[in-house]
Write an enzyme that holds these catalytic residues in place. Sequence first.
Site, mmCIF file in Angstrom:
data_model
loop_
_atom_site.group_PDB
_atom_site.id
_atom_site.type_symbol
_atom_site.label_atom_id
_atom_site.label_comp_id
_atom_site.label_asym_id
_atom_site.label_seq_id
_atom_site.Cartn_x
_atom_site.Cartn_y
_atom_site.Cartn_z
ATOM 1 N N LYS A 22 -14.579 14.891 -12.262
ATOM 2 C CA LYS A 22 -15.480 14.329 -13.068
ATOM 3 C C LYS A 22 -14.928 14.616 -14.668
ATOM 4 O O LYS A 22 -14.595 13.659 -15.537
ATOM 5 C CB LYS A 22 -17.002 14.318 -13.157
ATOM 6 C CG LYS A 22 -17.719 13.874 -14.236
ATOM 7 C CD LYS A 22 -19.116 14.040 -14.094
ATOM 8 C CE LYS A 22 -19.435 15.331 -14.731
ATOM 9 N NZ LYS A 22 -19.995 15.190 -16.147
ATOM 10 N N ASN A 23 -14.997 15.879 -14.962
ATOM 11 C CA ASN A 23 -14.674 16.354 -16.482
ATOM 12 C C ASN A 23 -13.303 15.881 -16.918
ATOM 13 O O ASN A 23 -13.049 16.166 -18.064
ATOM 14 C CB ASN A 23 -15.249 17.578 -16.668
ATOM 15 C CG ASN A 23 -16.734 17.957 -16.706
ATOM 16 O OD1 ASN A 23 -17.561 16.802 -16.683
ATOM 17 N ND2 ASN A 23 -17.187 18.990 -16.751
ATOM 18 N N CYS A 121 -26.951 14.624 -20.034
ATOM 19 C CA CYS A 121 -27.972 15.513 -19.237
ATOM 20 C C CYS A 121 -28.823 16.071 -20.353
ATOM 21 O O CYS A 121 -28.019 16.717 -21.625
ATOM 22 C CB CYS A 121 -27.070 16.570 -18.410
ATOM 23 S SG CYS A 121 -26.785 15.944 -16.939
ATOM 24 N N ARG A 126 -27.141 19.219 -28.308
ATOM 25 C CA ARG A 126 -25.681 19.315 -28.032
ATOM 26 C C ARG A 126 -24.977 18.618 -29.321
ATOM 27 O O ARG A 126 -24.674 17.352 -29.217
ATOM 28 C CB ARG A 126 -25.315 18.577 -26.769
ATOM 29 C CG ARG A 126 -25.861 19.194 -25.499
ATOM 30 C CD ARG A 126 -25.595 18.464 -24.271
ATOM 31 N NE ARG A 126 -24.184 18.589 -23.699
ATOM 32 C CZ ARG A 126 -23.716 18.112 -22.648
ATOM 33 N NH1 ARG A 126 -24.494 17.448 -21.751
ATOM 34 N NH2 ARG A 126 -22.533 18.397 -22.119
ATOM 35 N N ARG A 402 -24.269 11.536 -11.198
ATOM 36 C CA ARG A 402 -23.270 11.585 -12.483
ATOM 37 C C ARG A 402 -21.901 12.443 -12.236
ATOM 38 O O ARG A 402 -21.064 11.937 -12.745
ATOM 39 C CB ARG A 402 -24.295 12.247 -13.549
ATOM 40 C CG ARG A 402 -25.273 11.756 -14.048
ATOM 41 C CD ARG A 402 -26.019 12.520 -15.281
ATOM 42 N NE ARG A 402 -25.183 11.667 -16.395
ATOM 43 C CZ ARG A 402 -25.908 11.393 -17.313
ATOM 44 N NH1 ARG A 402 -27.125 11.413 -17.548
ATOM 45 N NH2 ARG A 402 -25.397 10.886 -18.106
HETATM 46 C C1 UD1 Z 1 -17.903 19.880 -21.577
HETATM 47 C C2 UD1 Z 1 -18.246 19.588 -20.013
HETATM 48 C C3 UD1 Z 1 -19.618 19.973 -19.468
HETATM 49 C C4 UD1 Z 1 -19.477 21.735 -19.699
HETATM 50 C C5 UD1 Z 1 -19.272 21.897 -21.157
HETATM 51 C C6 UD1 Z 1 -18.884 23.504 -21.104
HETATM 52 C C7 UD1 Z 1 -17.350 17.220 -20.025
HETATM 53 C C8 UD1 Z 1 -17.506 15.891 -19.630
HETATM 54 N N1 UD1 Z 1 -18.452 18.051 -20.143
HETATM 55 O O1 UD1 Z 1 -19.113 19.490 -22.284
HETATM 56 O O2 UD1 Z 1 -19.943 19.751 -18.327
HETATM 57 O O3 UD1 Z 1 -20.865 22.108 -19.448
HETATM 58 O O4 UD1 Z 1 -18.038 21.344 -21.523
HETATM 59 O O5 UD1 Z 1 -17.885 24.038 -20.594
HETATM 60 O O6 UD1 Z 1 -16.360 17.696 -20.014
HETATM 61 N N2 UD1 Z 1 -20.916 22.590 -29.610
HETATM 62 C C9 UD1 Z 1 -21.366 22.441 -31.097
HETATM 63 N N3 UD1 Z 1 -20.797 21.519 -31.732
HETATM 64 C C10 UD1 Z 1 -19.936 20.553 -31.184
HETATM 65 C C11 UD1 Z 1 -19.655 20.649 -29.715
HETATM 66 C C12 UD1 Z 1 -20.190 21.651 -29.193
HETATM 67 O O7 UD1 Z 1 -22.143 23.263 -31.384
HETATM 68 O O8 UD1 Z 1 -19.530 19.776 -31.916
HETATM 69 C C13 UD1 Z 1 -21.611 23.700 -28.644
HETATM 70 C C14 UD1 Z 1 -22.388 22.984 -27.637
HETATM 71 O O9 UD1 Z 1 -23.791 22.749 -28.295
HETATM 72 C C15 UD1 Z 1 -22.217 24.170 -26.511
HETATM 73 C C16 UD1 Z 1 -20.807 24.635 -26.675
HETATM 74 O O10 UD1 Z 1 -20.435 24.252 -28.040
HETATM 75 O O11 UD1 Z 1 -23.280 25.151 -26.792
HETATM 76 C C17 UD1 Z 1 -20.007 24.080 -25.736
HETATM 77 O O12 UD1 Z 1 -19.835 22.694 -25.896
HETATM 78 P P1 UD1 Z 1 -18.644 21.758 -25.499
HETATM 79 O O13 UD1 Z 1 -17.610 22.773 -24.916
HETATM 80 O O14 UD1 Z 1 -18.378 20.772 -26.558
HETATM 81 O O15 UD1 Z 1 -19.104 20.887 -24.123
HETATM 82 P P2 UD1 Z 1 -19.048 19.461 -23.901
HETATM 83 O O16 UD1 Z 1 -17.621 18.981 -24.274
HETATM 84 O O17 UD1 Z 1 -20.088 18.871 -24.171
#
Ligand code: UD1
Length: 431
Positions: A22-23, A121, A126, A402
């Site tokens: 999925k990811n 979720c 986020r 999902r």
């Molecule tokens: C992706 C995955 C999710 C997984 C996560 C971490 C997908 C669709 N989803 O989510 O399943 O749990 O990686 O491995 O690929 N953060 C910030 N600012 C930002 C972006 C992120 O502070 O602009 C923080 C987030 O709050 C979190 C951390 O960085 O604490 C990791 O987030 P991120 O790696 O961006 O995860 P996602 O891409 O949302």
Amino acid sequence: MDSFYIVGGSRLEGEVVVDCAKNALLPILAGSILIEGEILLKNVPKYSDVLAMCKILEHLGAKVRFEKGDFANEDLYIDCRDIIYSDVSNELASKVRSSIFTLGPILGRKGIAKVAYPGGCDIGLRPIDIHITALKQLGCKIVDKNGYIYADASKRRAEDVVLSFPSVGATENAIMFAVLGEGETRIFNPAREPEIVDLQNFLNCAGADIKGAGSNLIVIKGVKRLHTCSYKAISDRIEAGTFMIAGAMCAKNLVISNVNSAHNQELLCKLSKTACKIKVIDDKIIMKGGGRPQSFGEVETAVYPGFPTDLQAPMVSLACICDGYSLIIENLFESRYKHIGELLKMGCDIKCKNGVCIVKGREKIYGAEVISPDLRGGASLVLAGLVAEGYTTVDNVDLIDRGYYRLEDKLSSLGAEIKRIKCEKRVDNCD
Ligand code: UD1
């Protein structure tokens, strides 16, 4: 929302094939916005997040269709030649977190974008500040107003981008924005997850020039256009991991195939401490149960190649039946412990404070009526239901849909007693 009805106590036996990730698929779907031609994605499971992304692509002007292919799942054809719109409404974006992945490619292709804040979720704050900062470093003007991000790339430039944290989504957005254009973009401190490598491979297959994904520096040389291609995404390391954890909890003789074990090294290392016997042969993980699992000790979530946050909830369920104490530390998402309240209803012994959980394994846990709080939390409740005494109902399984496709069919084929109760057959909670 649908529910699962599970009768605990069966031991898993047989072979299960892991689906495409999925990811990996979600950013690939966003990346298709950049391609002026029809692409073919092979063997795509109909995760509800994938369907939600397809709706976004259709809204932008893409033609999207599923067709029977050579594999178990259908092939997905996407034609983005006629992308005419550059906006993603709140209604569409609120359905799926990965809607934010469209920001980079829409901007890259159309030069402007208006994208609503993403849903997804509820696992804590986020933020998307790292996505925005990366695009600003590449010359984009970005204004955030009334829940929408308004972006203009008319003054875009290829530059060095330094991410303050290796966010998966921000890395993907920056890559997808930089693919079309001129000059060389370098992304320092990018996320190194296998799904980033898969996005690179997909875009390169369509004519992009990206190197370094999976390392700590990604270099993108801009190209004029991308062309049609066909691609099959990597296998889902989180689905594989979920079955591996289920195996440690209740395998008799379980074969999990289409797995890249290199993507689940940390998990394999932890599971090797339980009583389960594990063998890796080619793309198969073979697990033989050996009585009550021993505690795996400590697990702390981290960015790849550390232990994935997406497997933290299933690991808590495993810890609940292990012999001994286990310690689980969630470092990425502060509200990703909502499954714990539900596990307590099943007789689990868990103490949790400031992101740290101490679990005292119990010989027996008991079936209960529980509610899936989010995708992976929901999966953890299903695993607990498989080993609980009596029956468990897990509500809100649409959240599980999902990211797991037909989880109940896969578990049933392994001998688990689990069935889906459709929402329309229920009398309560059906709005
Ligand atoms: C992706 C995955 C999710 C997984 C996560 C971490 C997908 C669709 N989803 O989510 O399943 O749990 O990686 O491995 O690929 N953060 C910030 N600012 C930002 C972006 C992120 O502070 O602009 C923080 C987030 O709050 C979190 C951390 O960085 O604490 C990791 O987030 P991120 O790696 O961006 O995860 P996602 O891409 O949302």
